[in-house]
Design a protein around this motif. Structure first.
Motif, PDB file in Angstrom:
ATOM      1  N   ASN A  51      48.239  46.272  34.878  1.00 19.01           N
ATOM      2  CA  ASN A  51      49.155  46.001  36.299  1.00 19.01           C
ATOM      3  C   ASN A  51      47.839  45.997  37.720  1.00 19.01           C
ATOM      4  O   ASN A  51      48.654  45.326  38.772  1.00 19.01           O
ATOM      5  N   LEU A  52      46.922  46.769  37.552  1.00 14.64           N
ATOM      6  CA  LEU A  52      46.397  47.201  38.718  1.00 14.64           C
ATOM      7  C   LEU A  52      45.425  46.465  39.512  1.00 14.64           C
ATOM      8  O   LEU A  52      45.117  45.614  40.311  1.00 14.64           O
ATOM      9  N   HIS A  53      44.858  45.825  38.099  1.00 17.33           N
ATOM     10  CA  HIS A  53      43.693  44.918  37.905  1.00 17.33           C
ATOM     11  C   HIS A  53      43.944  43.238  38.756  1.00 17.33           C
ATOM     12  O   HIS A  53      44.092  43.137  39.450  1.00 17.33           O
ATOM     13  N   LEU A  54      45.549  43.411  38.076  1.00 22.05           N
ATOM     14  CA  LEU A  54      46.199  42.068  38.589  1.00 22.05           C
ATOM     15  C   LEU A  54      47.173  42.054  39.779  1.00 22.05           C
ATOM     16  O   LEU A  54      46.750  41.057  40.576  1.00 22.05           O
ATOM     17  N   ALA A  55      47.142  43.424  40.250  1.00 24.32           N
ATOM     18  CA  ALA A  55      47.439  42.920  41.724  1.00 24.32           C
ATOM     19  C   ALA A  55      46.469  43.336  42.821  1.00 24.32           C
ATOM     20  O   ALA A  55      46.361  42.209  43.760  1.00 24.32           O
ATOM     21  N   LEU A  56      45.078  43.275  41.972  1.00 21.63           N
ATOM     22  CA  LEU A  56      44.026  43.554  43.135  1.00 21.63           C
ATOM     23  C   LEU A  56      43.846  42.199  43.077  1.00 21.63           C
ATOM     24  O   LEU A  56      43.625  41.516  43.778  1.00 21.63           O
TER      25      LEU A  56
ATOM     26  N   VAL B  98      41.395  52.291  38.962  1.00 17.64           N
ATOM     27  CA  VAL B  98      41.162  50.777  39.645  1.00 17.64           C
ATOM     28  C   VAL B  98      40.234  50.627  39.301  1.00 17.64           C
ATOM     29  O   VAL B  98      39.467  49.946  38.863  1.00 17.64           O
ATOM     30  N   ILE B  99      39.073  51.711  38.951  1.00 17.33           N
ATOM     31  CA  ILE B  99      37.868  51.694  38.837  1.00 17.33           C
ATOM     32  C   ILE B  99      37.550  51.239  37.420  1.00 17.33           C
ATOM     33  O   ILE B  99      36.838  50.326  36.583  1.00 17.33           O
ATOM     34  N   ALA B 100      38.118  52.039  36.410  1.00 16.69           N
ATOM     35  CA  ALA B 100      38.680  51.672  35.314  1.00 16.69           C
ATOM     36  C   ALA B 100      39.039  50.365  34.185  1.00 16.69           C
ATOM     37  O   ALA B 100      38.312  49.566  33.930  1.00 16.69           O
ATOM     38  N   SER B 101      40.083  49.322  35.645  1.00 10.19           N
ATOM     39  CA  SER B 101      40.950  48.362  34.885  1.00 10.19           C
ATOM     40  C   SER B 101      39.741  47.781  35.545  1.00 10.19           C
ATOM     41  O   SER B 101      39.603  46.578  34.308  1.00 10.19           O
ATOM     42  N   PHE B 102      38.845  47.679  36.304  1.00 10.40           N
ATOM     43  CA  PHE B 102      37.598  46.840  36.056  1.00 10.40           C
ATOM     44  C   PHE B 102      36.723  47.402  35.228  1.00 10.40           C
ATOM     45  O   PHE B 102      35.589  45.744  34.615  1.00 10.40           O
ATOM     46  N   ALA B 103      36.238  48.222  34.755  1.00 10.81           N
ATOM     47  CA  ALA B 103      35.217  48.011  33.207  1.00 10.81           C
ATOM     48  C   ALA B 103      35.624  47.255  32.019  1.00 10.81           C
ATOM     49  O   ALA B 103      34.936  47.321  31.806  1.00 10.81           O
TER      50      ALA B 103
END
Length: 218
Positions: free
Chosen positions: A90-95, A134-139
């Motif tokens: 969800n964090l990744h999608l929101a960004l 957030v960093i983990a979501s991009f990893a």
């Protein structure tokens, strides 16, 4: 300047608490509330707020879908997502949707006020407690090829981008670099212009997506 704010959360007590905090802050005027995503879209379109505090998990329409709808409108509000540490996806999608920040519901009042002021001023903010998630979501995402615009950054601007990716404010970056805050603001402006991105949050998204910064390497 008075910041016009709409609060969208399906829990009445949370809306009341947020309203109490912001109404005690200088320059904030709550012009509407919503209890679900459908209502959030309707209220935001009717009231035309500067900032929308938008919960991710809501009935009828979640915050992500509501954000997508509103950000497709001409002159949309600045959207700060409220989260209780939902999924990294969800964090990744929101960004990627283009929201202007994340705020934990458990954050102290000063974080809430700062997030609204930063968003209303045209920048973006991630609650420090959310940064690692957030960093983990991009990893977990495939690394994209660096855009050609990246080559336009000077060595100093690239250093500033790396510090932005750590979640540092302009003041903190200035202290780390040993220069004035005005100089850092100038560097950030140039970074955004050269990369063709809207704000510092989108610059950080780009940095992680193309592998300039990786978790553990910032």
């Amino acid at each position: 300047m008075t910041i016009r704010l709409v609060i969208a959360d399906d829990h009445a007590m949370i809306r009341a608490g947020l309203r109490l905090v912001v109404e005690n802050a200088l320059g904030v005027d709550v012009v509407g509330e919503a209890a679900d995503g459908v209502e959030a879209v309707a209220v935001a379109r009717r009231e035309r707020p500067d900032v929308l505090l938008l919960d991710i998990a809501m009935p009828r329409m979640d915050g992500l879908d509501a954000a997508r709808m509103l950000l497709g409108d001409p002159d949309p509000p600045r959207i700060v997502m409220l989260t209780t540490f939902g999924s990294d996806a969800n964090l990744h999608l929101a960004l990627r949707t283009g929201v202007h920040g994340f705020l934990l519901k458990s954050s102290p009042p000063e974080h809430l006020i700062e997030a609204m002021r930063v968003a209303a001023a045209g920048d973006a903010l991630i609650d420090p407690a959310v940064t690692l998630r957030v960093i983990a979501s991009f990893a977990a995402q495939p690394v994209l090829a660096p855009p050609p615009e990246l080559a336009a950054l000077t060595a100093r601007e690239l250093d500033v981008l790396l510090l932005l990716a750590r979640g540092l404010s302009n003041r903190e970056i200035a202290a780390a670099a040993g220069v004035g805050e005005v100089t850092i603001r100038s560097h950030v402006t140039q970074i955004l212009r050269k990369l063709g991105v809207r704000d510092r949050l989108q610059a950080v998204v780009l940095a992680y997506e193309c592998g300039i910064v990786r978790p553990g390497g910032v």
